[in-house]
Design a protein around this motif. Structure first.
Motif, mmCIF file in Angstrom:
data_model
loop_
_atom_site.group_PDB
_atom_site.id
_atom_site.type_symbol
_atom_site.label_atom_id
_atom_site.label_comp_id
_atom_site.label_asym_id
_atom_site.label_seq_id
_atom_site.Cartn_x
_atom_site.Cartn_y
_atom_site.Cartn_z
ATOM 1 N N ASN A 151 -42.636 -9.969 5.612
ATOM 2 C CA ASN A 151 -43.335 -11.255 5.656
ATOM 3 C C ASN A 151 -43.892 -11.576 7.040
ATOM 4 O OD1 ASN A 151 -40.861 -11.539 6.848
ATOM 5 N ND2 ASN A 151 -40.262 -13.388 5.746
ATOM 6 N N LYS A 152 -44.054 -10.542 7.863
ATOM 7 C CA LYS A 152 -44.639 -10.700 9.196
ATOM 8 C C LYS A 152 -45.920 -9.873 9.271
ATOM 9 C CE LYS A 152 -40.985 -12.983 10.800
ATOM 10 N NZ LYS A 152 -41.036 -14.358 11.345
ATOM 11 N N LYS B 121 -40.001 -7.857 -0.200
ATOM 12 C CA LYS B 121 -39.423 -9.192 0.015
ATOM 13 C C LYS B 121 -39.410 -9.570 1.483
ATOM 14 C CE LYS B 121 -35.012 -11.732 -0.359
ATOM 15 N NZ LYS B 121 -35.593 -13.029 -0.786
ATOM 16 N N TYR B 122 -39.054 -8.609 2.329
ATOM 17 C CA TYR B 122 -38.838 -8.948 3.742
ATOM 18 C C TYR B 122 -40.016 -8.609 4.649
ATOM 19 C CZ TYR B 122 -34.059 -9.939 2.397
ATOM 20 O OH TYR B 122 -32.953 -10.483 1.808
#
Length: 421
Positions: A75-76, A72-73
């Motif tokens: 995203n970079k 989910k996190y």
């Protein structure tokens, strides 16, 4: 997607300085993570790279849930995970850097203190690689290296002994850029300006192209939501979150935003008030018991009065510092008297580490205060059932406080009663 875990053989070996340098260098495209339940490092990560840091904890959450959190996190362009203590520390709880990096198939860079050593470092690497199967140790950085010559001695030995370890480089002893700065939560604006200088100095002798080449994660994503489905509440929740109440898991805030119609952040230090239309107040953990923290807050009378008025008819949920705020006093420091509890501040931790409670929740507790009022609570905390079970959660009407830090996404159905839901 690129991802790396930064680990070491123990605390105070250089994880923080290397992580700081990398987070700053990649600040426009990095997501920081912290392995374990710690709040301090994620807050510092955010100060360095202006991106929220996310906890990954395979003791508090199960493996599929941690995989979901990472997916989910992430995203970079690159995700950087900072380990806890040494690489294998926490295995007894299933929450070491080894456990998490193996679960997510993320390569680990181990930073090793090279002061006064060279050949022995090869023995340490061998031990790290062979202690458990499936470990992700792929590269090393050497810290506290006295000179290029010193590094060459180390490099030649490691290259001779291993053909599957990438030597990324070294960090010299006594960095000039660290002479006038303390890396910590009190990082001021002037100190933040020095982060570029620190990052450049730390990374001077580290091959970032090699680092980027090994930074990869091949774990399989799964779209299945591995948590109990929680309904969307048409409720307004206020979150007390500031320098005194700073301990807020980022995913907890995301969870509240997903499941409540409105979320408002309230700063007690700025004397902001609890909104009149608010249904629930959540008070984060942090610091309120120290004189420095209390002085920031003691004159916030508008905030205090608004919270007391709210608590007359509506729900309040407080964690750790939030629990303390709801009590009567800590030593001679007056609190809000919403729970009949008195606290004293001691010079040693009264709880430290993972705890289970009587609701079947595993969480984390770390506090130097203790309750000196003889009162029965809602539930106990314990490391082993039937041993040293002491009450650590208290309720009066709709006001609830606990010493346990909880991750909401996998526990909300068990605690929602304390949100008056």
């Amino acid at each position: 997607m690129k991802a790396l875990c930064i680990s070491a053989t123990a605390s105070n070996q250089g994880k923080t300085i290397l992580t700081t340098a990398l987070l700053y260098h990649y600040k426009k495209s990095v997501r920081p993570f912290k392995i374990g339940p710690d709040f301090i490092d994620p807050l510092f990560h955010e100060k360095v790279c202006d991106t929220k840091s996310v906890n990954l904890d395979t003791c508090i959450m199960n493996k599929n849930q941690v995989k979901w959190m990472f997916n989910k996190y992430s995203n970079k362009n690159i995700s950087i995970l900072e380990g806890v203590m040494g690489f294998y520390d926490g295995m007894d709880k299933g929450s070491s850097a080894y456990d998490v990096s193996k679960l997510l198939d993320i390569p680990t860079v181990v930073i090793l203190d090279a002061s006064g050593s060279y050949t022995t470092l090869s023995a340490i690497i061998k031990g790290l690689k062979e202690y458990r199967e499936g470990n992700t140790v792929k590269a090393v950085v050497f810290n506290h290296v006295s000179s290029q010559m010193h590094f060459e001695l180390i490099r030649k030995q490691v290259e001779k002994d291993f053909d599957d370890i990438v030597i990324l480089g070294w960090i010299k002893s006594k960095l000039d850029s660290l002479d006038s700065i303390h890396l910590g939560l009190d990082l001021g604006d002037n100190d933040k300006e020095k982060l570029e200088e620190i990052s450049k100095e730390v990374l001077t002798n580290i091959d970032l192209k090699k680092l980027e080449n090994i930074a990869s994660s091949n774990y399989e994503t799964n779209d299945i939501y591995p948590f109990e489905k929680i309904e969307k509440y048409n409720k307004h929740i206020a979150v007390v979150n500031d320098d005194n109440f700073a301990f807020l898991y980022h995913d907890n805030l995301e969870f509240l935003n997903e499941h409540f119609s409105k979320v408002t952040i309230v700063n007690s230090i700025k004397d902001e008030i609890i909104p009149n239309d608010c249904d629930i107040v959540f008070i984060c953990g942090g610091y309120i018991e120290t004189q420095k923290a209390y002085d920031k807050f003691k004159n916030s009378n508008n905030f205090k009065n608004s919270l007391v008025n709210h608590a007359k008819t509506k729900a309040v949920y407080g964690e750790c510092a939030g629990l303390i705020l709801l009590g009567r006093k800590v030593d001679d420091k007056e609190m809000l008297n919403l729970l009949s509890l008195d606290f004293e501040l001691t010079n040693r931790p009264n709880r430290l580490g993972y705890y289970d409670n009587d609701l079947g929740i595993t969480g984390h507790a770390f506090h130097y205060t203790k309750i000196i009022t003889d009162v029965k609570g809602e539930y106990t905390l314990y490391k082993k059932k039937n041993e040293y079970e002491i009450y650590a959660a208290f309720k009066k009407e709709k006001v609830f406080g606990t010493y346990l830090h909880t991750m909401f996404r996998n526990n909300f159905s068990k605690i929602k009663i304390y949100f008056n839901l």
